[in-house]
Write a protein that holds these residues in place. Structure first.
Motif, mmCIF file in Angstrom:
data_model
loop_
_atom_site.group_PDB
_atom_site.id
_atom_site.type_symbol
_atom_site.label_atom_id
_atom_site.label_comp_id
_atom_site.label_asym_id
_atom_site.label_seq_id
_atom_site.Cartn_x
_atom_site.Cartn_y
_atom_site.Cartn_z
ATOM 1 N N ALA A 165 -29.730 16.551 -17.205
ATOM 2 C CA ALA A 165 -30.425 16.742 -15.933
ATOM 3 C C ALA A 165 -31.163 18.075 -15.914
ATOM 4 O O ALA A 165 -32.285 18.179 -15.396
ATOM 5 C CB ALA A 165 -29.436 16.667 -14.774
ATOM 6 N N TRP A 167 -32.350 19.697 -18.514
ATOM 7 C CA TRP A 167 -33.493 19.579 -19.421
ATOM 8 C C TRP A 167 -34.641 18.840 -18.739
ATOM 9 O O TRP A 167 -35.810 19.216 -18.869
ATOM 10 C CB TRP A 167 -33.043 18.887 -20.696
ATOM 11 C CG TRP A 167 -34.062 18.792 -21.790
ATOM 12 C CD1 TRP A 167 -34.483 17.658 -22.415
ATOM 13 C CD2 TRP A 167 -34.774 19.870 -22.417
ATOM 14 N NE1 TRP A 167 -35.415 17.953 -23.382
ATOM 15 C CE2 TRP A 167 -35.613 19.303 -23.403
ATOM 16 C CE3 TRP A 167 -34.777 21.257 -22.236
ATOM 17 C CZ2 TRP A 167 -36.446 20.074 -24.213
ATOM 18 C CZ3 TRP A 167 -35.617 22.031 -23.034
ATOM 19 C CH2 TRP A 167 -36.436 21.446 -24.004
ATOM 20 N N GLU A 168 -34.306 17.808 -17.956
ATOM 21 C CA GLU A 168 -35.327 17.100 -17.198
ATOM 22 C C GLU A 168 -35.905 17.991 -16.102
ATOM 23 O O GLU A 168 -37.114 17.951 -15.823
ATOM 24 C CB GLU A 168 -34.736 15.838 -16.565
ATOM 25 C CG GLU A 168 -34.395 14.737 -17.549
ATOM 26 C CD GLU A 168 -35.617 14.209 -18.266
ATOM 27 O OE1 GLU A 168 -36.696 14.136 -17.647
ATOM 28 O OE2 GLU A 168 -35.500 13.867 -19.466
ATOM 29 N N ALA A 171 -38.672 20.011 -17.183
ATOM 30 C CA ALA A 171 -39.739 19.200 -17.788
ATOM 31 C C ALA A 171 -39.872 19.419 -19.291
ATOM 32 O O ALA A 171 -40.979 19.428 -19.833
ATOM 33 C CB ALA A 171 -41.071 19.467 -17.096
ATOM 34 N N HIS A 172 -38.722 19.625 -19.964
ATOM 35 C CA HIS A 172 -38.684 19.751 -21.423
ATOM 36 C C HIS A 172 -39.512 20.932 -21.930
ATOM 37 O O HIS A 172 -39.985 20.928 -23.070
ATOM 38 C CB HIS A 172 -39.184 18.467 -22.101
ATOM 39 C CG HIS A 172 -38.426 17.238 -21.717
ATOM 40 N ND1 HIS A 172 -38.686 16.004 -22.271
ATOM 41 C CD2 HIS A 172 -37.405 17.040 -20.850
ATOM 42 C CE1 HIS A 172 -37.874 15.102 -21.738
ATOM 43 N NE2 HIS A 172 -37.091 15.717 -20.875
#
Length: 352
Positions: A165, A167-168, A171-172
């Motif tokens: 979550a 990392w998402e 937005a990477h």
């Protein structure tokens, strides 16, 4: 030396540019603002405004031709554009400071090489990197390497299940994972450095945050700030010297049981130095103008035994009438039309 009567260019049109422009005007300078936004708090008090993107080379050429020296009020500006401008007119601080401050990973390595102590960290370029960092560091905060400020571009990871979550949430983007640090309080070092190497250091404030945004700065800080300030100031001076810095520089720290832990640097005037407008003999804004113009620095000495500055965030700005009814309050409103939660709309300062 850039004498009074000259024109100072400022990249950026926010409240920091506004307060720089006011300080410059008091010293007899004209200010030209260049920024892309429609609403420019700094533009309300400047002699001239250019609305253009920072990468617009034609606009930069015209801007350079109209000013005698240039500076910037925030660090998220394209470095190539600032370097392009610096080939046409002196830009202070040097763009090298932007290069360091714009990348959290480069910043931490730079400060560590100078003897500073950032929180334990790992570079993160993938979810696997983040999971490995959690395994090494435990609970951590994930921060984008670039463009993060006031809590933006950050996510907490307290359990390995939180990694995906987080990392998402960023937005990477390339990031840094920092171990969560046990600390007593947060404080900052705000200093001004002239081209001759002279330095003026302000009293270190105890900074109190709300959801990642500075809420209050109190001067002087408590006992632990007083104990750890000398080491933090020494590091800030080493950073300024290494960058051959000219202007106001800010370093933020956590006061911990192990000593001052470096958090981040800002190559500009800083929210935690707003108290200096009334609370110091020469404010951070005045000393930034003095430094970039080659003038002697003013005194950072306190004008009162204690000072408290509170940010007006979002709807707090509607309290202006109550604040003005307090004869001890010094109100600063930034002229922003849209009120949003957490947005810095102004600040108020009290001298004790």
């Amino acid at each position: 030396m850039t004498p009074p009567g000259s024109t100072i260019g400022i990249l950026g049109g926010g409240q920091l540019g506004r307060m720089l422009a006011l300080a410059a005007a008091n010293m007899g300078y004209r200010v030209h603002i260049l920024a892309p936004e429609d609403e420019l708090p700094a533009g309300d008090v400047a002699a001239e405004v250019t609305r253009a993107d920072y990468t617009d080379r034609a606009a930069l050429d015209a801007f350079a031709a109209s000013v005698d020296v240039a500076t910037y009020e925030f660090e998220n500006i394209d470095v190539d554009a600032v370097c392009y401008l610096s080939e046409r007119v002196p830009v202070l601080p040097h763009p090298r400071a932007l290069e360091v401050a714009q990348d959290r990973l480069a910043e931490k390595r730079f400060v560590a090489d100078l003897g500073g102590s950032p929180a334990p960290y790992r570079a993160v370029d993938s979810l696997a990197d983040l999971e490995a960092a959690f395994g090494a560091l435990g609970s951590l905060v994930l921060k984008t390497r670039r463009m993060g400020y006031d809590g933006k571009g950050q996510a907490r990871v307290r359990h390995v299940e939180d990694c995906a979550a987080a990392w998402e949430a960023i937005a990477h983007a390339p990031a840094v994972a920092e171990a969560l640090v046990a600390f007593d309080c947060e404080f900052s070092v705000v200093l001004a450095r002239g081209a001759d190497g002279a330095v003026a250091v302000y009293e270190c404030p105890d900074n109190r945050h709300d959801a990642g945004v500075l809420g209050e700065s109190v001067v002087p800080g408590g006992a632990i700030v007083a104990a750890q300030a000398p080491a933090a100031v020494a590091l800030a001076r080493r950073v300024a010297d290494a960058l051959d810095y000219v202007g106001v520089l800010t370093l933020e720290f956590f006061a911990s049981a192990e000593g001052p832990v470096f958090n981040e640097m800002a190559p500009r005037v800083h929210n935690s130095g707003h108290w200096t407008i009334e609370g110091a003999r020469a404010s951070q804004f005045e000393n930034h103008i003095r430094a970039i113009c080659g003038l002697p620095l003013g005194s950072p000495a306190l004008t009162a035994p204690g000072v408290r500055m509170r940010n007006l965030l979002g709807d707090d700005v509607h309290d202006w009438a109550t604040i003005l009814a307090d004869p001890a309050a010094h109100l600063h409103l930034y002229g922003k039309s849209e009120v949003k939660p957490g947005r810095k709309m102004g600040h108020v300062t009290w001298l004790d």
